[in-house]
Design a protein around this motif. Structure first.
Motif, short mmCIF file in Angstrom:
data_model
loop_
_atom_site.label_atom_id
_atom_site.label_comp_id
_atom_site.label_asym_id
_atom_site.label_seq_id
_atom_site.Cartn_x
_atom_site.Cartn_y
_atom_site.Cartn_z
N LEU A 22 0.82 -1.21 0.00
CA LEU A 22 0.00 0.00 0.00
C LEU A 22 0.86 1.26 0.00
CD1 LEU A 22 -2.77 -1.14 2.46
CD2 LEU A 22 -3.11 -0.47 0.08
N TRP A 79 0.95 4.16 -2.68
CA TRP A 79 0.86 5.58 -2.33
C TRP A 79 1.93 6.37 -3.07
CZ3 TRP A 79 4.61 8.53 0.18
CH2 TRP A 79 4.21 9.81 0.56
N THR A 81 -4.94 4.57 0.01
CA THR A 81 -3.81 3.78 0.48
C THR A 81 -3.33 4.22 1.86
OG1 THR A 81 -2.29 5.21 -0.76
CG2 THR A 81 -3.00 3.17 -1.83
N THR A 100 -3.54 1.82 5.10
CA THR A 100 -2.31 1.59 5.86
C THR A 100 -2.51 1.94 7.33
OG1 THR A 100 -0.99 2.07 3.89
CG2 THR A 100 0.15 2.12 5.99
#
Length: 125
Positions: free
Chosen positions: A22, A26, A36, A40
């Motif tokens: 993730l 990003w 994302t 996260t």
């Protein structure tokens, strides 16, 4: 309860791999940054909650085994307060997707089910 340790370690590894993916998303995909980041954040909080629950389960089982005359608690209120704190953090900053943050809170707990099934099948062979 020693058979819990491989499940906890596997869920932790998978969650950290998901978080790394993730964060890579990003960095590479501008349009999905709030999603994302939110996922996260939710995964990090969900993993902390999952690990806390594992510690509490170990303590309760040890207390039951040695017949300690004390109230048993799995720390539900603490974990809910932690989730509320993370959601408030996501709302306050505004850079995090609220939906992704809430979804990420549940993923480590849900990962424990297939992980437990996989590891139990693997140990039977």
């Amino acid at each position: 309860m020693d058979n819990m340790t491989p499940i906890i370690n596997t869920v932790t590894r998978v969650t950290l791999i998901l978080m790394a993916g993730l964060l890579m998303g990003w960095a590479l995909h501008q349009e999905s940054r709030p999603i994302t980041l939110g996922m996260t954040l939710g995964l990090a909080a969900g993993l902390a909650s999952f690990r806390y629950l594992a510690v509490k389960i170990r303590r309760v089982t040890e207390a039951v085994v040695i017949h300690k005359g004390k109230n048993y608690s799995l720390g539900f209120v603490t974990r809910v307060c932690f989730a509320i704190l993370v959601v408030m953090f996501a709302v306050k900053l505004g850079q995090f997707s609220l939906e992704a943050t809430i979804a990420g809170l549940f993923i480590p707990q849900l990962l424990a089910i297939p992980t437990g099934i996989f590891l139990s099948k693997k140990n039977k062979l």
